[in-house]
Design a protein around this motif. Structure first.
Motif, short mmCIF file in Angstrom:
data_model
loop_
_atom_site.label_atom_id
_atom_site.label_comp_id
_atom_site.label_asym_id
_atom_site.label_seq_id
_atom_site.Cartn_x
_atom_site.Cartn_y
_atom_site.Cartn_z
N GLU A 1 0.94 -1.34 -0.07
CA GLU A 1 0.05 0.15 -0.13
C GLU A 1 0.78 1.47 -0.12
O GLU A 1 0.40 2.39 -0.31
N GLU A 2 2.37 0.96 0.05
CA GLU A 2 3.07 2.43 0.05
C GLU A 2 3.82 2.33 -1.20
O GLU A 2 3.95 3.17 -2.02
N VAL A 3 4.36 1.13 -1.59
CA VAL A 3 5.13 0.95 -2.64
C VAL A 3 4.54 1.30 -4.11
O VAL A 3 4.93 2.06 -4.76
N LEU A 4 3.26 0.55 -4.24
CA LEU A 4 2.56 0.86 -5.49
C LEU A 4 2.13 2.31 -5.66
O LEU A 4 2.39 3.03 -6.76
N PRO A 5 1.53 3.07 -4.63
CA PRO A 5 1.20 4.29 -4.87
C PRO A 5 2.26 5.26 -5.27
O PRO A 5 2.34 6.09 -6.23
N ARG A 6 3.57 5.00 -4.75
CA ARG A 6 4.67 5.45 -4.58
C ARG A 6 5.22 5.28 -6.30
O ARG A 6 5.54 6.63 -6.85
N GLU A 7 5.18 4.26 -6.60
CA GLU A 7 5.73 3.87 -7.89
C GLU A 7 4.92 4.47 -9.32
O GLU A 7 5.34 4.75 -10.16
N TYR A 8 3.46 4.53 -8.80
CA TYR A 8 2.69 5.14 -9.62
C TYR A 8 2.86 6.74 -9.78
O TYR A 8 2.79 7.27 -10.88
N GLU A 9 2.75 7.25 -8.65
CA GLU A 9 2.79 8.72 -8.61
C GLU A 9 4.26 9.40 -9.12
O GLU A 9 4.18 10.03 -9.87
N LYS A 10 5.28 8.73 -8.73
CA LYS A 10 6.63 9.16 -9.14
C LYS A 10 6.91 8.62 -10.46
O LYS A 10 7.53 9.25 -11.24
N HIS A 11 6.58 7.45 -10.87
CA HIS A 11 7.14 6.73 -12.07
C HIS A 11 6.21 6.52 -12.96
O HIS A 11 6.55 6.10 -14.17
N GLY A 12 4.74 6.73 -12.65
CA GLY A 12 3.67 6.64 -13.66
C GLY A 12 3.75 5.16 -14.06
O GLY A 12 3.41 4.99 -15.30
N VAL A 13 3.82 4.04 -13.12
CA VAL A 13 3.99 2.72 -13.59
C VAL A 13 2.60 2.32 -13.95
O VAL A 13 1.66 2.83 -13.59
N TYR A 14 2.69 1.21 -14.63
CA TYR A 14 1.50 0.59 -15.51
C TYR A 14 1.15 -0.67 -15.00
O TYR A 14 2.04 -1.40 -14.86
N ALA A 15 0.01 -1.17 -15.26
CA ALA A 15 -0.24 -2.56 -15.05
C ALA A 15 -1.32 -2.98 -16.10
O ALA A 15 -2.47 -2.35 -16.02
N ASP A 16 -1.07 -4.06 -16.71
CA ASP A 16 -2.29 -4.64 -17.68
C ASP A 16 -2.99 -5.55 -16.54
O ASP A 16 -4.41 -5.78 -16.64
N VAL A 17 -2.20 -6.34 -15.76
CA VAL A 17 -3.01 -7.07 -14.61
C VAL A 17 -2.06 -6.99 -13.22
O VAL A 17 -1.13 -6.78 -13.09
N ILE A 18 -3.21 -7.03 -12.38
CA ILE A 18 -2.57 -6.99 -10.96
C ILE A 18 -3.03 -8.25 -9.98
O ILE A 18 -4.19 -8.67 -10.17
N VAL A 19 -1.87 -8.58 -9.47
CA VAL A 19 -2.52 -10.18 -8.70
C VAL A 19 -2.16 -9.58 -7.17
O VAL A 19 -1.29 -9.03 -6.79
N VAL A 20 -3.21 -10.19 -6.40
CA VAL A 20 -2.68 -9.88 -4.91
C VAL A 20 -2.86 -11.14 -4.34
O VAL A 20 -3.79 -11.97 -4.43
N ASP A 21 -2.07 -11.33 -3.25
CA ASP A 21 -2.42 -12.55 -2.48
C ASP A 21 -2.03 -12.23 -1.05
O ASP A 21 -0.90 -12.65 -0.38
N PRO A 22 -2.88 -11.41 -0.30
CA PRO A 22 -2.50 -10.85 0.84
C PRO A 22 -2.65 -11.75 2.02
O PRO A 22 -3.22 -12.83 2.01
N PRO A 23 -2.02 -11.56 3.13
CA PRO A 23 -2.44 -12.36 4.45
C PRO A 23 -3.97 -12.25 4.74
O PRO A 23 -4.54 -11.50 4.46
N ARG A 24 -4.33 -12.92 6.06
CA ARG A 24 -5.57 -12.97 6.39
C ARG A 24 -6.40 -11.46 6.30
O ARG A 24 -7.48 -11.36 5.98
N LYS A 25 -5.72 -10.50 6.92
CA LYS A 25 -6.47 -9.31 7.07
C LYS A 25 -6.88 -8.73 5.65
O LYS A 25 -7.56 -7.61 5.66
N GLY A 26 -6.67 -9.33 4.70
CA GLY A 26 -6.78 -8.63 3.23
C GLY A 26 -6.01 -7.50 2.76
O GLY A 26 -5.00 -7.12 3.42
#
Ligand code: SAH
Length: 459
Positions: free
Chosen positions: A367-392
């Motif tokens: 939740e810190e890395v993705l917003p940072r990379e998006y705002e700073k470097h405008g990173v892009y994704a066709d697909v996002i996979v998430v596999d979080p711990p129990r708390k989601g």
């Protein structure tokens, strides 16, 4: 009717609770009863009373429910490991399917979700499936050294060297270790007074490679294990033995492993495969415990990602990069994000030994890395996979995902309740559920794994 503790009541089990326990009513009062199955008529003893419900224990089964089976393990009831062995495997699978369905309907607010759900993926053989075991060592009432597993919610050991969900070779390994300890008067670690030597016995087996690891977790250094060579000679005679190590843990803690590994014989790691991807596994590495079903689960994630070779994919909560490397087989570029630095070191190492140069890993909170990379470097994704711990997932992360607007989101989950909560949030922000699959990774326990494919509604 007023109930009191230790009272014996007769009741019929009508339902299963979230942890797989039986649920029944006496005069409208709800009781949760471990090891009871739907349809059982039982005599139960009340253990604990709350205002609106209570807990009870089976005293006598008057009439067994039709899905009740005799557990394969003689200590299944005492042991804290398996909680569903008394329920037929088909029913366990049905219950897991229903659990995901009910969460998606009730918490996720999704109607007719069953139409999007694939039939549950159960194990071919729901026994001897785990590749990792950590056996605590202690003493029995007579002061004899024993090993086995903890009873539910306690640290008292239920003696057992033949666990029927673990790799079979464990029995021989445990017997060798116990024999060596008896012969050399090696003591068991005692949590209460922080004395004694041997804390745990860790084993790992590469199911594809046949490689075996034994790691003894010791309160102290190598000197505490006198004549260790005797044990090493026995262990290395086992076919497939690849790694014998000690792990030093002198802390007064519930944590099983300390940070330091001492090599004793062979390598410090074993290797194994999931599908075509090779992994190096050290005593401290995280690695999925059911490799056969992991392949099914990650195969689903890969199928849902529907990669053609040109996509940029983010794998959030990537651990040692298991899913990332699976995806890298088909994607143009994969980015993995994980909070534990050691896991990312393993991920990078695994990418290297497989020759993947299209993966990149970040250490940090998703939740810190993705917003940072998006705002700073405008990173892009066709697909996002998430596999979080129990708390989601964190809501900030879900917001960033929505802003980045990938075509597909693949949600791998170990907790259907938080999955449903997050699916609802993504649903309100433009994503719809396309497919759901439930994959049983942990037979005879109440854990449920599932994968959901969501796509952008406007695409
Ligand atoms: N997909 C991985 C395992 C996922 S388990 C695999 O197959 O190996 C969930 C992972 O999320 C754990 O490795 C945990 O360390 C990590 N994690 C927990 N909170 C996190 C966060 N806020 N950001 C990134 N990773 C996190």
């Amino acid at each position: 009717m007023e109930f009191v503790k230790n009272q014996i009541v007769t009741l019929t089990i009508e339902d299963m609770g979230t942890n797989g326990e039986g649920v029944g009513r006496v005069d409208g009062f709800t009781l949760f009863i471990k090891d009871a199955v739907i349809g059982d008529v039982i005599e139960a003893k009340i253990l604990k009373l709350k205002k609106n419900y209570g807990y009870a224990r089976i005293e006598k089964i008057l009439e067994p429910g039709k899905d009740r089976v005799e557990p394969v393990c003689p200590v299944a009831r005492q042991c804290g490991g398996c909680s569903l062995q008394h329920l037929s495997y088909e029913k366990q699978l049905e219950w897991k399917f229903d659990k995901v369905k009910n969460c998606l309907e009730r918490i996720g607010g999704l109607e007719h979700i069953e139409e999007k759900m694939e039939p549950v993926y159960g194990m071919e053989d729901p026994y001897y499936y785990r590749n990792k075991a950590q056996f605590p060592v202690g003493t029995d009432r007579n002061g004899q050294l024993i090993t086995g597993f903890y009873a539910g919610r306690t640290h008292s050991i239920v003696e057992n060297t033949h666990c029927c969900i673990q790799a079979k070779i464990n029995q021989q390994i445990l017997e060798m270790v116990m024999e060596y300890c008896h012969r050399n008067h090696i003591t068991a670690y005692d949590e209460k007074n922080h004395k004694g030597v041997l804390r745990h016995i860790l084993t790992r087996v590469g199911f594809q490679t046949g490689e075996i690891m034994v790691c003894l977790i010791v309160n102290g250094g190598k000197k505490k294990l006198v004549n260790l060579g005797q044990l090493v000679d026995d262990l290395k005679a086992i076919s497939g033995m690849t790694s014998i190590t000690l792990n030093i843990n002198k802390e007064k803690t519930n944590r099983i492993l300390g940070d330091k590994i001492i090599s004793i014989w062979g390598q410090d790691y074993i290797t194994d495969y999931i599908g075509n991807v090779k992994y190096q596994i050290s005593p401290l590495s995280f690695y999925q415990v059911n490799p056969a079903q992991t392949e099914v689960l990650y195969g689903k994630a890969l199928e849902y990602a529907n990669l053609q070779g040109e996509e940029t994919v983010w794998d959030l909560y990537c651990g040692i990069g298991t899913i990332s490397l699976f995806l890298a087989q088909k994607a143009k570029k994969v980015y993995g994000v994980e909070i534990i630095p050691q896991a990312i070191e393993d991920a990078r190492q695994n990418a290297k030994i497989n020759g993947f140069d299209n993966v990149e890993f970040f250490v940090g909170k998703a939740e810190e890395v993705l917003p940072r990379e998006y705002e700073k470097h405008g990173v892009y994704a066709d697909v996002i996979v998430v596999d979080p711990p129990r708390k989601g997932c964190d809501e900030t992360l879900l917001d960033t995902i929505v802003t980045m607007a990938p075509k597909r989101v693949v949600y791998v989950s170990c907790d259907p309740a938080t999955l449903a909560r997050d699916v609802k949030i993504l649903g309100e922000k433009g994503y719809q559920v396309e497919k759901v699959s439930v994959v049983d990774q942990f037979g005879h326990t109440s854990h449920v794994e599932s994968v959901v494919l969501m796509s952008r509604k406007d695409k």
